[in-house]
Write a protein that holds these residues in place. Structure first.
Motif, PDB file in Angstrom:
ATOM      1  N   ARG A   1       1.401  -7.188  -8.845  1.00  0.00           N
ATOM      2  CA  ARG A   1       1.923  -8.333  -7.982  1.00  0.00           C
ATOM      3  C   ARG A   1       1.918  -7.030  -6.549  1.00  0.00           C
ATOM      4  O   ARG A   1       3.103  -7.405  -5.778  1.00  0.00           O
ATOM      5  N   ILE A   2       1.038  -5.994  -6.495  1.00  0.00           N
ATOM      6  CA  ILE A   2       0.868  -5.740  -4.776  1.00  0.00           C
ATOM      7  C   ILE A   2      -0.194  -6.824  -4.047  1.00  0.00           C
ATOM      8  O   ILE A   2      -0.478  -7.318  -4.674  1.00  0.00           O
ATOM      9  N   PRO A   3       1.191  -7.084  -2.541  1.00  0.00           N
ATOM     10  CA  PRO A   3       0.707  -8.012  -2.089  1.00  0.00           C
ATOM     11  C   PRO A   3      -0.524  -7.216  -1.618  1.00  0.00           C
ATOM     12  O   PRO A   3      -1.273  -6.443  -1.193  1.00  0.00           O
ATOM     13  N   ALA A   4      -1.314  -8.312  -1.124  1.00  0.00           N
ATOM     14  CA  ALA A   4      -2.173  -7.917  -0.666  1.00  0.00           C
ATOM     15  C   ALA A   4      -2.567  -7.221   1.034  1.00  0.00           C
ATOM     16  O   ALA A   4      -3.285  -6.887   1.676  1.00  0.00           O
ATOM     17  N   ASP A   5      -0.832  -8.009   1.025  1.00  0.00           N
ATOM     18  CA  ASP A   5      -0.909  -6.699   3.026  1.00  0.00           C
ATOM     19  C   ASP A   5      -0.440  -5.533   3.058  1.00  0.00           C
ATOM     20  O   ASP A   5       0.019  -5.494   3.995  1.00  0.00           O
ATOM     21  N   VAL A   6      -0.797  -4.873   1.925  1.00  0.00           N
ATOM     22  CA  VAL A   6       0.291  -3.830   1.964  1.00  0.00           C
ATOM     23  C   VAL A   6      -0.495  -3.047   2.750  1.00  0.00           C
ATOM     24  O   VAL A   6      -1.831  -2.797   2.767  1.00  0.00           O
TER      25      VAL A   6
END
Length: 237
Positions: free
Chosen positions: A110-115
């Motif tokens: 669930r690592i966000p795309a905008d990290v």
């Protein structure tokens, strides 16, 4: 919810709803600058998962607040890729997430795309790098190559410390936690014990090579009968 300290005596308690972050952090501050702790949750009979197959089934609000305090006191949060796949694993707010993988497979994350840059570190063998980049897309991941295919616990810790991360908390999975214990690099085990027994066959520390003495430095209990222990490992302060 009330949280009471039983050890060290005398007992001291406070209302967790009224407590600020500094209060919790004072209970978990490492005694020295270089520190590696495991932060795990288990059932009374030693399983690391609840009926849903994840550690979420064993946790409660107090446990999650303590988790947040320990993360804020750490330079990096270390997990195995199996935990990322099984539990989704949201990115910590206060520290980068370091993930150990032998294959580079991150399905279910669930690592966000905008990290942001520097928030994710992946430790893997060279053979897994292409799969890491494929699994995580264009997220700005820092990849640290280590000898493989099976990464050594001491090499993982050394690599993180070369990056300047002196205070490390490992949140599992169980196999990674056991490997760190076997490598004699763990200073402390922070273990939350949920007041249930279950038949989920996921030992919290599976396959340890021998036994090691521990020392109970702190024990807390909340009003839901969850125990929170700080066990010193080896000759740690």
């Amino acid at each position: 919810m009330t949280l009471t300290r039983l050890i060290p005596a005398p007992p001291a308690g406070f209302d967790l709803d009224d407590a600020d972050d500094d209060t919790l952090e004072s209970l978990y501050t490492p005694p020295q600058a270089r520190w590696l702790r495991l932060n795990l949750v288990a059932s009374v009979n030693g399983n690391a998962a609840g009926s849903d197959g994840t550690s979420n089934g064993l946790s409660n609000r107090t446990d999650r607040r303590i988790l947040g305090a320990i993360r804020r006191l750490s330079d990096v949060v270390l997990v195995g890729a199996s935990s990322v796949r099984r539990e989704g694993y949201f990115l910590p707010k206060s520290a980068p997430l370091a993930i150990v993988t032998g294959t580079g497979d991150f399905r279910g994350h669930r690592i966000p795309a905008d990290v942001g840059p520097g928030r994710i570190i992946v430790l893997c063998p060279a053979s897994a790098e292409d799969m890491v980049r494929s699994s995580l897309g264009d997220r700005p991941v820092a990849i640290v190559q280590l000898p493989g295919p099976r990464l050594q616990a001491s090499a993982i810790v050394d690599a993180l410390r070369r990056l300047g991360h002196e205070r490390i908390v490992c949140e599992g999975g169980p196999m990674l936690a056991s490997q760190l214990v076997d490598a004699d690099v763990v200073d402390e085990l922070c273990l939350s014990t949920s007041p249930i027994v279950n038949g989920v066959d996921v030992p919290v520390l599976p396959g340890l090579d021998g036994s090691r003495p521990l020392r109970l430095n702190q024990l807390l209990v909340d009003s839901e009968s969850v125990l929170y222990a700080r066990w010193a490992v080896r000759s740690a302060p």
